[in-house]
Design a protein around this motif. Sequence first.
Motif, PDB file in Angstrom:
ATOM      1  N   TYR A  28       0.870  -1.168   0.000  1.00  0.00           N
ATOM      2  CA  TYR A  28       0.000   0.000   0.000  1.00  0.00           C
ATOM      3  C   TYR A  28       0.909   1.221   0.000  1.00  0.00           C
ATOM      4  CZ  TYR A  28      -4.015   2.861   1.364  1.00  0.00           C
ATOM      5  OH  TYR A  28      -5.021   3.790   1.403  1.00  0.00           O
ATOM      6  N   PRO A  29       0.613   2.224  -0.815  1.00  0.00           N
ATOM      7  CA  PRO A  29       1.559   3.345  -0.934  1.00  0.00           C
ATOM      8  C   PRO A  29       1.752   4.084   0.390  1.00  0.00           C
ATOM      9  CG  PRO A  29      -0.167   3.455  -2.629  1.00  0.00           C
ATOM     10  CD  PRO A  29      -0.572   2.406  -1.650  1.00  0.00           C
ATOM     11  N   ILE A  30       2.982   4.367   0.727  1.00  0.00           N
ATOM     12  CA  ILE A  30       3.273   5.238   1.874  1.00  0.00           C
ATOM     13  C   ILE A  30       4.703   5.732   1.750  1.00  0.00           C
ATOM     14  CG2 ILE A  30       3.965   3.315   3.379  1.00  0.00           C
ATOM     15  CD1 ILE A  30       2.697   4.945   5.734  1.00  0.00           C
ATOM     16  N   SER A  34       7.494   3.912  -0.827  1.00  0.00           N
ATOM     17  CA  SER A  34       6.702   3.546  -2.011  1.00  0.00           C
ATOM     18  C   SER A  34       7.547   3.020  -3.172  1.00  0.00           C
ATOM     19  CB  SER A  34       5.872   4.742  -2.484  1.00  0.00           C
ATOM     20  OG  SER A  34       4.943   5.119  -1.489  1.00  0.00           O
ATOM     21  N   ALA A  37       7.614  -0.750  -3.594  1.00  0.00           N
ATOM     22  CA  ALA A  37       6.438  -1.303  -4.278  1.00  0.00           C
ATOM     23  C   ALA A  37       6.495  -1.006  -5.766  1.00  0.00           C
ATOM     24  CB  ALA A  37       5.159  -0.720  -3.669  1.00  0.00           C
ATOM     25  N   GLU A  38       6.894   0.211  -6.111  1.00  0.00           N
ATOM     26  CA  GLU A  38       6.905   0.584  -7.532  1.00  0.00           C
ATOM     27  C   GLU A  38       7.904  -0.269  -8.304  1.00  0.00           C
ATOM     28  OE1 GLU A  38       5.655   5.196  -6.536  1.00  0.00           O
ATOM     29  OE2 GLU A  38       7.538   4.809  -7.586  1.00  0.00           O
ATOM     30  N   ALA A  41       6.443  -3.653  -8.654  1.00  0.00           N
ATOM     31  CA  ALA A  41       5.313  -3.656  -9.587  1.00  0.00           C
ATOM     32  C   ALA A  41       5.811  -3.824 -11.016  1.00  0.00           C
ATOM     33  CB  ALA A  41       4.503  -2.366  -9.457  1.00  0.00           C
ATOM     34  N   ARG A  42       6.990  -3.258 -11.301  1.00  0.00           N
ATOM     35  CA  ARG A  42       7.577  -3.412 -12.639  1.00  0.00           C
ATOM     36  C   ARG A  42       8.222  -4.779 -12.810  1.00  0.00           C
ATOM     37  NH1 ARG A  42       8.863   2.059 -11.585  1.00  0.00           N
ATOM     38  NH2 ARG A  42      10.829   1.461 -10.622  1.00  0.00           N
ATOM     39  N   PRO A  45       5.988  -8.953 -12.387  1.00  0.00           N
ATOM     40  CA  PRO A  45       5.260  -9.597 -13.497  1.00  0.00           C
ATOM     41  C   PRO A  45       6.191 -10.176 -14.556  1.00  0.00           C
ATOM     42  CG  PRO A  45       4.286  -7.478 -12.959  1.00  0.00           C
ATOM     43  CD  PRO A  45       5.584  -7.575 -12.199  1.00  0.00           C
ATOM     44  N   ARG A  46       7.365  -9.573 -14.722  1.00  0.00           N
ATOM     45  CA  ARG A  46       8.307 -10.059 -15.729  1.00  0.00           C
ATOM     46  C   ARG A  46       8.979 -11.351 -15.284  1.00  0.00           C
ATOM     47  NH1 ARG A  46       9.804  -4.206 -16.201  1.00  0.00           N
ATOM     48  NH2 ARG A  46       9.089  -3.547 -18.250  1.00  0.00           N
ATOM     49  N   PHE A  51       2.420  -8.984  -8.095  1.00  0.00           N
ATOM     50  CA  PHE A  51       2.359  -7.743  -7.333  1.00  0.00           C
ATOM     51  C   PHE A  51       0.893  -7.398  -7.157  1.00  0.00           C
ATOM     52  CE2 PHE A  51       1.480  -3.256  -7.216  1.00  0.00           C
ATOM     53  CZ  PHE A  51       2.350  -2.781  -6.263  1.00  0.00           C
ATOM     54  N   GLN A  53      -1.539  -4.407  -5.348  1.00  0.00           N
ATOM     55  CA  GLN A  53      -1.706  -3.252  -4.468  1.00  0.00           C
ATOM     56  C   GLN A  53      -3.006  -3.435  -3.713  1.00  0.00           C
ATOM     57  OE1 GLN A  53      -0.887   0.745  -5.965  1.00  0.00           O
ATOM     58  NE2 GLN A  53      -2.512   1.421  -4.594  1.00  0.00           N
ATOM     59  N   MET A  54      -2.900  -3.446  -2.400  1.00  0.00           N
ATOM     60  CA  MET A  54      -4.060  -3.749  -1.564  1.00  0.00           C
ATOM     61  C   MET A  54      -4.754  -2.467  -1.129  1.00  0.00           C
ATOM     62  SD  MET A  54      -4.003  -7.007  -1.661  1.00  0.00           S
ATOM     63  CE  MET A  54      -5.159  -7.510  -0.370  1.00  0.00           C
ATOM     64  N   GLU A  55      -5.838  -2.620  -0.373  1.00  0.00           N
ATOM     65  CA  GLU A  55      -6.631  -1.458   0.010  1.00  0.00           C
ATOM     66  C   GLU A  55      -6.139  -0.799   1.298  1.00  0.00           C
ATOM     67  OE1 GLU A  55      -7.675  -4.499  -0.309  1.00  0.00           O
ATOM     68  OE2 GLU A  55      -9.072  -5.110   1.263  1.00  0.00           O
TER      69      GLU A  55
END
Lengths: 382, 341
Positions: A28-30, A34, A37-38, A41-42, A45-46, A51, A53-55
Amino acid sequence: MSTLQLVQGNEACALGALAAGCRFFAGYPISPSSEIAEALARALPRRGGVFIQMEDEMASLGAVLGAAMGGARAMTATSGPGFTLMQEHLGYASLAEIPCVVVDVMRGGPSTGLPTSPSQGDVMQARWGSHGDRATVVVAPASVQEVHDLTGTAFALAERLRTPVVVLFDEVIGHMREGVTLAAPPAGSAGRPVPGEPPGPSFRSAYRPNAEGVAMVPDFGRGYRFHVTGLMHDERGYPTSDPATVAALLERLERKTDAALDALPPERYRLEDATVVLIAYGITARMARAAVDVLRERGIPAGLLRPRLLWPVPVAALEEAIAPAELVVAAEMNRGQWSLEVERVAGRQVPLAPYLKAGGSIISVEELVEHVLAATREGVLA
Amino acid sequence: MPTAPVKFYQVGSFAAGNRLIDPSLRTVQSELTRSNSLTSGHRACQGCGEALGARYVLDAAMRASGGRLVVVNATGCLEVFSTPYPETSWQVAWLHSLFGNAPAAASGVAAALRSQGRTDIRVLAQGGDGGTVDIGLGALSGMFERNDDVLYVCYDNEAYMNTGVQRSGATPPAARTATTETVGPEPGNVFGQGKNLPRIAMAHGIPYVATATVSEVHDLENKVETAMGIHGARYLHVLVPCPLGWAAPTNQTVHLARLAKETGIFPVLEARDGEVTAVSAIRHQVPVEEYLKLQGRYRHLFRPEPRTEVIARIQAAADANIARYGLVSDDATEPPAGGAP
């Protein structure tokens, strides 16, 4: 193979996680975490990873624990407010023995506090943030290189000991860029303990410990039927309120984390003949190391003990460093947290002059040197 | 001479279109006596839709409450840009709570005031889409369920802009954010079911739910005034374009908000007790491309080659909104709405 790269601390954390086999991240962004996570996120998947992103942060660690039980090496990253929200899950992961890595890039607190300023204020929360007597493993890197490497160590410990491992650093290290060598992690890093016996209707030992005191819990999807709970449980994993069983469980969970002490001993710097012993971790240790050199030039026999593992406390290493000391200076960016552990180990025999600074700026070499010189002048060092 | 009802096209808050009409029809923003609840000098980005929306909403709420207003603000862009130490832009009683607890904190404020017989003092809670649809949803649902006397306003810029443009539950499909990169077979954010908070709010059966955009200040202010005339839990969802996060020119904020409505992507409506009671008809329907192509977050849908099948899916979602709410009436033959293209 290794390559030298200019990498940001948070990116190094992501790279270290990937090298250690992390294939699941929920977060979760903070600020100031952050970028971890970013980057994942990239990257995930590769690599066939996931990845999400939760609530919120509670859901983030919840998903990580589910993924870990599903067999993945899993991680989340956050900062103080999010770390606070994760505390219930951390207690659950400890008791249910679910391996995971939680990165806390510390910022000023309490509450929203200082979102983009450094702090070392989460040290006690990392230890005692969740209720009950909980054993914890917390590593504290002091450089971008070490963020990369110790994130790998955190995964190795989490898997081997089947426990959440917290990687604790701060905004400055998280956002700093340094040249790092991205070496492959050492081979032969043990995976998580799994049952010796095959699945079958008679399987009743999901929480039977191995020789290291670590439960040999199977991953979901391997044919075993078993019971995972945040209630106190016996070796079958079934809830129990039998006092003797519960006491033994708590004792075992605490004892198993002692293995982390051997895996990650403190760094000793110019301690051989030191009678002024500085003790610092994380970003503060960088300045403390420079302060030792300055003090040595001024004729003060200073040295530095830098714990890389904050919890469990490396008591033996602390005792060894403190024993010959005439002055002990623990420095940290808070109102006094790990310095209390130093005080506990040192007892009343050694003069203590902790240097504590909370407010959002790092401790400088100059102020630390001045503090030590003042302490010696004032006769703390008789 | 027969009179036709005035139709409002916002071209700026002090524009002649406000000044020349009957004073009772003018916007709160055109009044020199407006409260300036979010006063100038704050540090929002150029072209910030959220700053615009919050000013419209709070000035209208202040007028409706006679200045007796307490504002509870979730963590987020709005809180950060309006309060850099040692300054504040707020000219109201203002409580910054946490990220996810603004509805709960506001419930507490409202309960305390009620217990002291001070029902004349009104409570407004506000947050961004992350604080509302993600981390704050549980507390918001509780506030709805108890029908607490709070107007909750969500300024929806469709991502976590404050922390660096990460996706939220309100981020639309295909949009690029820092955590929905344009990689893989479905670049950008996933085509999920979305999290339609106005409909979730309506499902709670609360007295008043409305949506609005910053492109139509009369409509937005009217909805605030209507909401302030009702007691109980009320929800207002305002679309506020973000030039930074949407990668759009800073002079296109109002235009983008209008296009969101005119494409059918963002239905503008009112609901009472869980049932839709009014919709703002699309004046001049435009295809979704016109909206998407202005925003860098959708650039991968047009370059290097157009991804027509993705655009068609977005168009289908807009068409579904139009059908669900009846947004296009048969006599929708007006020319395009005014304002800069």
